[in-house]
Write a protein that holds these residues in place. Sequence first.
Motif, short mmCIF file in Angstrom:
data_model
loop_
_atom_site.label_atom_id
_atom_site.label_comp_id
_atom_site.label_asym_id
_atom_site.label_seq_id
_atom_site.Cartn_x
_atom_site.Cartn_y
_atom_site.Cartn_z
N VAL A 132 6.50 7.01 3.25
CA VAL A 132 6.87 7.98 4.28
C VAL A 132 8.39 8.04 4.38
O VAL A 132 9.00 9.10 4.41
CB VAL A 132 6.23 7.61 5.64
CG1 VAL A 132 6.73 8.54 6.74
CG2 VAL A 132 4.71 7.67 5.53
N LEU B 148 9.22 -12.85 0.61
CA LEU B 148 8.09 -11.98 0.90
C LEU B 148 7.12 -12.71 1.81
O LEU B 148 7.22 -13.92 1.99
CB LEU B 148 7.42 -11.51 -0.39
CG LEU B 148 6.93 -12.55 -1.40
CD1 LEU B 148 5.66 -13.24 -0.94
CD2 LEU B 148 6.67 -11.86 -2.74
N GLY C 271 0.23 -7.42 5.35
CA GLY C 271 1.63 -7.78 5.13
C GLY C 271 2.56 -6.60 5.40
O GLY C 271 3.64 -6.77 5.98
N TYR D 257 -6.71 -3.04 5.29
CA TYR D 257 -7.50 -2.88 6.51
C TYR D 257 -8.98 -2.83 6.18
O TYR D 257 -9.79 -3.37 6.92
CB TYR D 257 -7.07 -1.61 7.25
CG TYR D 257 -5.65 -1.69 7.74
CD1 TYR D 257 -5.32 -2.55 8.77
CD2 TYR D 257 -4.65 -0.95 7.14
CE1 TYR D 257 -4.01 -2.66 9.21
CE2 TYR D 257 -3.34 -1.04 7.58
CZ TYR D 257 -3.03 -1.90 8.62
OH TYR D 257 -1.74 -2.00 9.05
N ALA E 76 5.54 -6.58 8.06
CA ALA E 76 6.92 -6.36 7.64
C ALA E 76 7.51 -5.13 8.31
O ALA E 76 8.69 -5.11 8.67
CB ALA E 76 6.99 -6.23 6.12
N GLY F 108 -5.31 4.51 11.12
CA GLY F 108 -5.31 5.70 10.26
C GLY F 108 -6.67 6.24 9.90
O GLY F 108 -7.59 6.30 10.71
N THR G 220 -1.80 -2.54 4.14
CA THR G 220 -2.06 -3.98 4.14
C THR G 220 -1.55 -4.66 5.40
O THR G 220 -0.69 -4.15 6.12
CB THR G 220 -1.37 -4.65 2.94
OG1 THR G 220 0.05 -4.49 3.07
CG2 THR G 220 -1.84 -4.06 1.62
N LEU H 143 12.61 -11.64 7.64
CA LEU H 143 12.60 -11.83 6.18
C LEU H 143 14.02 -11.86 5.61
O LEU H 143 14.85 -11.02 5.96
CB LEU H 143 11.87 -10.66 5.50
CG LEU H 143 10.35 -10.68 5.48
CD1 LEU H 143 9.83 -9.30 5.06
CD2 LEU H 143 9.83 -11.76 4.54
N GLY I 240 2.38 -1.31 15.64
CA GLY I 240 1.57 -1.88 14.57
C GLY I 240 0.30 -2.49 15.15
O GLY I 240 0.37 -3.33 16.05
N GLY J 246 0.81 -1.22 0.00
CA GLY J 246 0.00 0.00 0.00
C GLY J 246 0.84 1.27 0.00
O GLY J 246 0.35 2.36 -0.29
#
Lengths: 758, 282
Positions: B31, B157, B104, B70, B108, B93, B102, B152, B114, B25
Amino acid sequence: MTDTRVEAGTRPPRLGESAPRPDGTPKVAGSFAFSSDLWHDRMLWGGTLRSPHPSARIRSIDIGPAVALAGVHAVLTAADVPGSPTYGLEHSDQPVLASDVVRYEGEPVAVVAADHPATVRRALEAIVVDYEPTDPLVDPLQAEAADPIHPDGNLIRRIHLRHGDQGAVGEVQVEGTYEVGMQDQAFLGPESGLAVPAEDGGVDLFVATQWLHVDRDQVAACLGLEPERVRLTLAGVGGAFGAREDLSLHVHLCLLALHTGRPVKMVYSREESFHGHVHRHPARMWYRHHADRDGRLVRVEARLVLDGGAYASSSSAVIANATCFAAGPYRVPSADIDGAVVRTNNPPCGAMRGFGAVQTCFAHEAQMDRLADALGMDPVELRRRNVLATGDRLVTGQVIVGTAPVAEVLDACAEHPSAAALAADPMSLPGGAGRTADAGHVRRGEAVALGFKNLLFSEGFDDSSAAVCRIEDGVATVTCACAEVGQGFVTLAQQIAREVLGVSEVLLAPAETATVGSAGSTSASRQTWMSGGAVQAACEEVRHRLLRRVAESYGVDVDELVLADDRVVSLGGDFEADLTAVTTVPVEAEVEFHHAPTQPLDEDGQGDAHVSFAFAAHRAIVDVDPDLGLVKVVELTTSQDVGRVLNPLQAVGQLEGGAAQGVGLAVMEEVQVQDGRIRNASFTDYLIPTALDMPPVEVAALIEQPEPGAPFGAKGIGEPPSISSTAAVVAAIRHATGLDLERAPVRPADIALAEARP
Amino acid sequence: MTIARTLDDACAALAEHPQARLLAGGTDLMVGVNRGQVGLDHVVVLDRVDELRAWHRTGDDLLLGAGLTYADLGRGDLPGLLPALAQAARTVGSPQIRNAGTLGGNLATASPAGDTLPVLAALDATVLLRSATGSRELPLAGFVTGVKQNALEPDELIEAVRVPVLDGPQEFLKVGTRNAMVISVVSLALVVDRGGRGVRVGLGSVAPVPLRAAEAEAHLADHVGWDDGSPPAPDAVDRFVELVAGAARPIDDHRGSADYRRHAVGVLARRALHRAFPGGDR
Ligand SMILES: Cc1cc2nc3c(=O)[nH]c(=O)nc-3n(C[C@H](O)[C@H](O)[C@H](O)COP(=O)(O)OP(=O)(O)OC[C@H]3O[C@@H](n4cnc5c(N)ncnc54)[C@H](O)[C@@H]3O)c2cc1C
């Protein structure tokens, strides 16, 4: 030019009618051209290297590695500033670029122009500055005693105001020490601009700002150019709220453009913006109020310390306001108020909406509630017994000669019915989307606060405004350098021209320094009065000249002629002409408008220092989750002394927006500074209210008592909404929780951990 | 830049460009890019990989594609199957972020704040990783290794997240200094597993990684009336709250103090428990 054309068949709004802003829809739809959208095909990109230290000596600066990079066109330091090395609104104490020392984190040290923003970034990283960090002075209470951090010393200004009988003592006394944190203006559209070198060796600067001419004078002095060779044009402004009153990138851009011979554009990131403009002064305020048993104020004592940060900016005027209005809009026969603003290594502070009155309102209103408590009296009743009215004396000794409908403002707000039920939807409880609240644990509080401040500049300053009005072929054009920063001058100038000239089509020329004299700053709630007054006077002069000309050419009596509905008609009905037909030869007038003169404050802080005053009240209803310390402002009611409403839509917009900033300062907005460093320089962590935080603003009343001397009787309305709103919200939280809460913003821990103690 | 259409595309691109950045996303990645902190030499764009944006039920497990946004987590049958995850997603948000961000990406990024992480911790989620050369599955605790650190490999991924479908109420509560669109100061997820006769608690923003309040869970298991659903006795609730607060390892930062976080996580524990087992004394 601002497009004023209206759809066929609709009559454009006159004075007193709602006039939608031409930039309203574009801003919401995303098509508004902000200053950051400026573009020139040959332009370079500029960037600023900033100090990572709040306090350090600069041992050396090596620009060599940056200059050597491909694509870099200029790397400039203090040595490259041809004119005055410093600038400032009231004192020229701030370096264009730091040379020997840096005094705050983020202070500009060097600037770069390059072919691409990424090259700029690499070049900034390549500059080697050898700093010797020194202990920063960060406690404003220590500043006066500490070694000076600037040749001008650490005390920027002290006013020791003494009024009335200094031996007066009240039977009932309450004391408190209050604190207000540093607020950011959080405007839309970070600092940005485009400088274009001109053939005459001068420069054209397009920039978002609040006061074009004073920018020009400061820029020209730093460039070592005559003011005429520096021409500023207002670029698209998102908002300002005081943060654009000081220079930011102005001189840097012009230096780079003149040095490279190319247009240069610079845009601050939001993070850089937090370091790149002044903030609202943090304040520590001790108060003691004296009253008699009936609740009449006898004496107010206060000690105010404002943290000015590293440079003076407008601190001298801010402390004057804080001191003059420290006792609130009340009759106070005796006062001893010591106000000081000091220099520290914290971020520089300066103008922000409310300008010193916000901080002291927070304190004096808390004191009024405390006094009501000590007297066992209703807090609104206590205020009612003390409110100022026309003919009363302020603690500065000045008698209020204009309108002062304080009692009306207070009653309209306090007595307005409330509709706030407890929310059923958990989203609307404190904590909102986090779903933390249980309705059973929520406590409600309610409180009213009252505030006031001066309109226009004070203390002998003659902040005039100039406007040109020209009418040709039936179309009026108004030229004024008034910076439109969202306050609504663009609609107002047109409304005034229509009112005075009876003309439908009014164009507003770009705001720039080259075509017209200074309009003064868009601050101090002054532009409706000052530039509105200038536009009115210029239009009246045009009307006068035009009617005289028509009278002479057609042999009619000038006193019989009026302008209305795009026609010149005689009152008797025997003459009528189309406005277009009589203005094929244009009529033009330029007028400089002045307000009534004011006096400086004397050594006791006494004097007729202010032109006029405006008053507002807020009532807040809040729900508090005491266990978590979370707050939901449920309802905000306001009333305001406005003189006369010229654009109702805009007036309500100002009341809503100002209140939103007040709510922000009450419960979340704070630039957190630790050891001189900003810890939350982003909108991730500098929080401003969302739609879930900001309740609808209920306007209980706009009190219309025309102000003598003000154009159309209208007072400025921009600042009062952000003065008493913070005080009201925090007072309502006190009411809900029973806690003292002497600091704004109220943080969750201030409530939750206080409650958790046994 | 590679615009992947399939998982294989994406894995092949990663194998070829080990320095590549995955872009889902973009709500975290961009950012960093805008701040000049993240360079983009090669980008593998994931948002057109349909396999990543799907979910499946296999027996008592759900496989959630890493590309679910989301907004997706709050749509259709998912809120009924995973109420706490849907609640957590709703707190993220603004609508724009929820439409783009997302699962993922949240994993990540592995931020202590989070919002899906405490829920995934409480659910004992496992993370399915995939590369051109194979797949592996890690427990959440093995995947999130520190503040913004994950397990990772450069060519891997996140393909999906495996979570159980549980019988029992679930709650997610998040404290922020604003009523919406705020990074969490503290968050807590509580899920009840009637079948397993257990209550599991995940904590966010109180440690470098999402935590489980294991002692509090063990204590509570013995105090819930599993046969009649009766709530724990008041002193058992008090002890539970104490143990949850004790499990937190918060720090002082600009969003809140350690003391406040420890206090608030206890308040959230009490409220979540009360919502899951209503009727008891509070
Ligand atoms: C205004 C705003 C508000 C926010 N509010 C919140 C909030 O309230 N709560 C919250 O938790 N977060 C919040 N965030 C952060 C962000 O939205 C989430 O972390 C989001 O889940 C990130 O997902 P994304 O798809 O946008 O990831 P991206 O930004 O695309 O990627 C983030 C990181 O994950 C990697 N990545 C993405 N997908 C995969 C994959 N399948 N496999 C391996 N690596 C992958 C990327 O390479 C990158 O390193 C907010 C962000 C913004 C800008």
